[in-house]
Design a protein around this motif. Structure first.
Motif, PDB file in Angstrom:
ATOM      1  N   SER A 140      -6.362   0.138  21.055  1.00  0.00           N
ATOM      2  CA  SER A 140      -7.203   1.104  21.735  1.00  0.00           C
ATOM      3  C   SER A 140      -8.415   0.415  22.326  1.00  0.00           C
ATOM      4  O   SER A 140      -8.722  -0.728  21.999  1.00  0.00           O
ATOM      5  CB  SER A 140      -7.628   2.201  20.759  1.00  0.00           C
ATOM      6  OG  SER A 140      -7.916   1.654  19.501  1.00  0.00           O
ATOM      7  N   ALA A 141      -9.083   1.119  23.206  1.00  0.00           N
ATOM      8  CA  ALA A 141     -10.309   0.594  23.785  1.00  0.00           C
ATOM      9  C   ALA A 141     -11.296   0.328  22.655  1.00  0.00           C
ATOM     10  O   ALA A 141     -11.304   1.023  21.647  1.00  0.00           O
ATOM     11  CB  ALA A 141     -10.897   1.612  24.766  1.00  0.00           C
ATOM     12  N   ALA A 142     -12.098  -0.705  22.810  1.00  0.00           N
ATOM     13  CA  ALA A 142     -13.037  -1.050  21.742  1.00  0.00           C
ATOM     14  C   ALA A 142     -13.988   0.112  21.509  1.00  0.00           C
ATOM     15  O   ALA A 142     -14.599   0.642  22.434  1.00  0.00           O
ATOM     16  CB  ALA A 142     -13.825  -2.295  22.138  1.00  0.00           C
ATOM     17  N   PRO A 143     -14.093   0.540  20.253  1.00  0.00           N
ATOM     18  CA  PRO A 143     -14.964   1.683  19.983  1.00  0.00           C
ATOM     19  C   PRO A 143     -16.439   1.304  20.072  1.00  0.00           C
ATOM     20  O   PRO A 143     -16.805   0.136  19.902  1.00  0.00           O
ATOM     21  CB  PRO A 143     -14.606   2.069  18.545  1.00  0.00           C
ATOM     22  CG  PRO A 143     -13.554   1.134  18.088  1.00  0.00           C
ATOM     23  CD  PRO A 143     -13.449   0.018  19.057  1.00  0.00           C
ATOM     24  N   GLU A 144     -17.262   2.282  20.293  1.00  0.00           N
ATOM     25  CA  GLU A 144     -18.707   2.103  20.218  1.00  0.00           C
ATOM     26  C   GLU A 144     -19.134   2.286  18.771  1.00  0.00           C
ATOM     27  O   GLU A 144     -18.742   3.258  18.131  1.00  0.00           O
ATOM     28  CB  GLU A 144     -19.418   3.141  21.092  1.00  0.00           C
ATOM     29  CG  GLU A 144     -19.197   2.923  22.583  1.00  0.00           C
ATOM     30  CD  GLU A 144     -20.042   3.869  23.436  1.00  0.00           C
ATOM     31  OE1 GLU A 144     -19.826   3.839  24.667  1.00  0.00           O
ATOM     32  OE2 GLU A 144     -20.888   4.603  22.903  1.00  0.00           O
ATOM     33  N   LEU A 145     -19.915   1.341  18.295  1.00  0.00           N
ATOM     34  CA  LEU A 145     -20.378   1.417  16.915  1.00  0.00           C
ATOM     35  C   LEU A 145     -21.758   2.061  16.901  1.00  0.00           C
ATOM     36  O   LEU A 145     -22.669   1.613  17.598  1.00  0.00           O
ATOM     37  CB  LEU A 145     -20.458   0.013  16.320  1.00  0.00           C
ATOM     38  CG  LEU A 145     -20.960  -0.086  14.885  1.00  0.00           C
ATOM     39  CD1 LEU A 145     -19.971   0.561  13.919  1.00  0.00           C
ATOM     40  CD2 LEU A 145     -21.185  -1.545  14.498  1.00  0.00           C
ATOM     41  N   LYS A 146     -21.891   3.124  16.116  1.00  0.00           N
ATOM     42  CA  LYS A 146     -23.172   3.811  16.067  1.00  0.00           C
ATOM     43  C   LYS A 146     -23.688   3.862  14.642  1.00  0.00           C
ATOM     44  O   LYS A 146     -22.908   4.021  13.691  1.00  0.00           O
ATOM     45  CB  LYS A 146     -23.043   5.226  16.629  1.00  0.00           C
ATOM     46  CG  LYS A 146     -22.601   5.187  18.106  1.00  0.00           C
ATOM     47  CD  LYS A 146     -22.750   6.492  18.823  1.00  0.00           C
ATOM     48  CE  LYS A 146     -22.244   6.332  20.262  1.00  0.00           C
ATOM     49  NZ  LYS A 146     -22.953   5.240  20.984  1.00  0.00           N
ATOM     50  N   LEU A 147     -25.010   3.770  14.527  1.00  0.00           N
ATOM     51  CA  LEU A 147     -25.635   3.848  13.218  1.00  0.00           C
ATOM     52  C   LEU A 147     -25.802   5.308  12.838  1.00  0.00           C
ATOM     53  O   LEU A 147     -26.358   6.106  13.600  1.00  0.00           O
ATOM     54  CB  LEU A 147     -26.997   3.149  13.233  1.00  0.00           C
ATOM     55  CG  LEU A 147     -27.724   3.072  11.888  1.00  0.00           C
ATOM     56  CD1 LEU A 147     -26.954   2.191  10.904  1.00  0.00           C
ATOM     57  CD2 LEU A 147     -29.150   2.543  12.065  1.00  0.00           C
ATOM     58  N   LEU A 148     -25.321   5.659  11.660  1.00  0.00           N
ATOM     59  CA  LEU A 148     -25.424   7.025  11.160  1.00  0.00           C
ATOM     60  C   LEU A 148     -26.532   7.075  10.114  1.00  0.00           C
ATOM     61  O   LEU A 148     -26.568   6.256   9.205  1.00  0.00           O
ATOM     62  CB  LEU A 148     -24.097   7.449  10.513  1.00  0.00           C
ATOM     63  CG  LEU A 148     -24.086   8.731   9.683  1.00  0.00           C
ATOM     64  CD1 LEU A 148     -24.386   9.949  10.550  1.00  0.00           C
ATOM     65  CD2 LEU A 148     -22.733   8.900   9.002  1.00  0.00           C
TER      66      LEU A 148
END
Lengths: 267, 275
Positions: A140-148
């Motif tokens: 899959s397309a590289a996911p965006e990593l987000k800080l939770l």
């Protein structure tokens, strides 16, 4: 793009409720959520952060949350009452047994030093670019990593000398923040009061948990030390682990509140 | 033993170490035997559906009573309300009982009781208390049987229910009196409530305040079943707000797929019923 949407139907993609995929394919941005913190111990509130954040992102119609990662902090962080990271990782693993999309990652805790949040983000981002998520691999397309995080962490960005300005900028510019509101906080106000946060507010997602669910790990530790019940505040398997290993039998929280440098760490 | 009453000595000697007595943390029994008053906690409500907050009420109440040094909580009972109560969005009682049963699988001291829900009519809280009191006198608790002194049955509720005692025409005065005089109340505080104030503002409650136990849950844990129903209807996650087994049951049976809570708030006569 086509490969990614194909993966939405593959076995274990994280879906919350009904994610509509009409005849004309919608392309959602794949996202991975990362939470850093003590998880000392993990509670139902930590786990709710993920569920609320995922629902929120899905309801924008723009994102597809592929994975959640819990990254317990390194022992060298030296926070009061911090039990050994191998326990905190083990407890998180037990807590996540019933989750099909959140996992615990021990990399941060295994490093020789404590490291700033932005370094943990960079590490996981490079892992995602190399290997994809543990669910989808590289198809899959590289996911965006987000800080939770909770709104209390967003507030700490204001504390002088706690965060490097360059780090705050990198977090909101290169990664993005998903912030779940907590009682007594005003995340919109925190954003408005900060030029950096204002500039990248499009990359800061404010999720609301209508349920007042303030299960503080500090309270949990105190209750355990006093022999009080914490059932239904944490998963049963975590409570059993705590009892089996004799954790949190003493508690120093009655002492004056220590000045905690908690760079982005959820307690 | 030093106590004249054989039942009392049996309670302190035999029952504390026996298999499944409800103990919270460490209940000290020093060399000189303490005699604690055995208590059973009863919570009435819709349990529509049961949530972790409902379950916490029991844990907090038990800890509170134990810490007074005066009581030993033997059992907790969840009594889901009768379908004829006709509250909006109330799913069939057999589901609500089943969900409570699933939620309580991991509890060694709380059980669900379907008697109230099986009656032909809705009944007032005091009648449910009277029923369970007579059952306790006849048969003892499901844990201890009749080998112990008859436990005191107390109504367990949140502070919001205590507040409803003030609502005109909601409760019969004679019922309020019976509840606080003959039974007793264990009230767990909730955000935005002032249970001490409610007691002070009521002559009946004032008179029997020694029989009203105010427990505090320092954790803000306001998992409203109303919110849970809305979230389910909107396809949002309720994981970690209720036990997994209850969530699975709800999905398997297609419960709470629609929700009327967006409509104007209905005037709910909720006589002592926790939502």
């Amino acid at each position: 793009m086509k490969k990614w949407t194909h993966s939405m139907h593959r076995g274990r993609v994280a879906t919350a409720g009904d994610v509509d995929v009409p005849g004309k394919m919608k392309t959602r941005i794949p996202v991975v959520l990362l939470a850093c913190g003590s998880f000392n111990p993990i509670t139902n509130m930590h786990l709710r952060l993920f569920e609320v954040a995922r629902d929120h992102l899905h309801q924008t119609g723009l994102y597809q949350v592929m994975e959640g990662i819990i990254s317990p902090v390194n022992d060298n962080y030296r926070k009061k009452d911090l039990v050994s990271s191998h326990h905190r990782v083990a407890m998180a693993r037990l807590a996540l047994q019933s989750s099909d999309w959140i996992r615990v990652d021990s990399w941060e805790s295994e490093q020789a030093q404590w490291m700033e949040t932005v370094n943990v983000l960079r590490h996981h981002q490079s892992q995602l670019l190399r290997y994809g998520t543990q669910m989808e691999g590289l198809d899959s397309a590289a996911p965006e990593l987000k800080l939770l995080c909770g709104a209390d962490v967003l507030k700490t960005f204001q504390t002088p000398n706690l965060w490097k300005d360059s780090h705050i900028q990198e977090i909101v510019e290169k990664f993005g923040l998903v912030c779940v509101n907590r009682a007594g906080h005003d995340p919109k106000g925190y954003i408005l009061g900060s030029p950096i946060l204002c500039k990248y507010q499009h990359n800061i997602h404010l999720a609301r948990e209508p349920v007042l669910n303030e299960i503080s790990a500090t309270y949990v530790r105190r209750a355990l030390a006093q022999g009080q019940s914490v059932k239904y505040l944490l998963p049963d398997a975590v409570i059993a682990y705590i009892k089996d290993h004799g954790l949190y039998m003493t508690d120093s929280s009655q002492k004056a509140r220590s000045t905690q440098k908690n760079k982005g760490k959820t307690s």
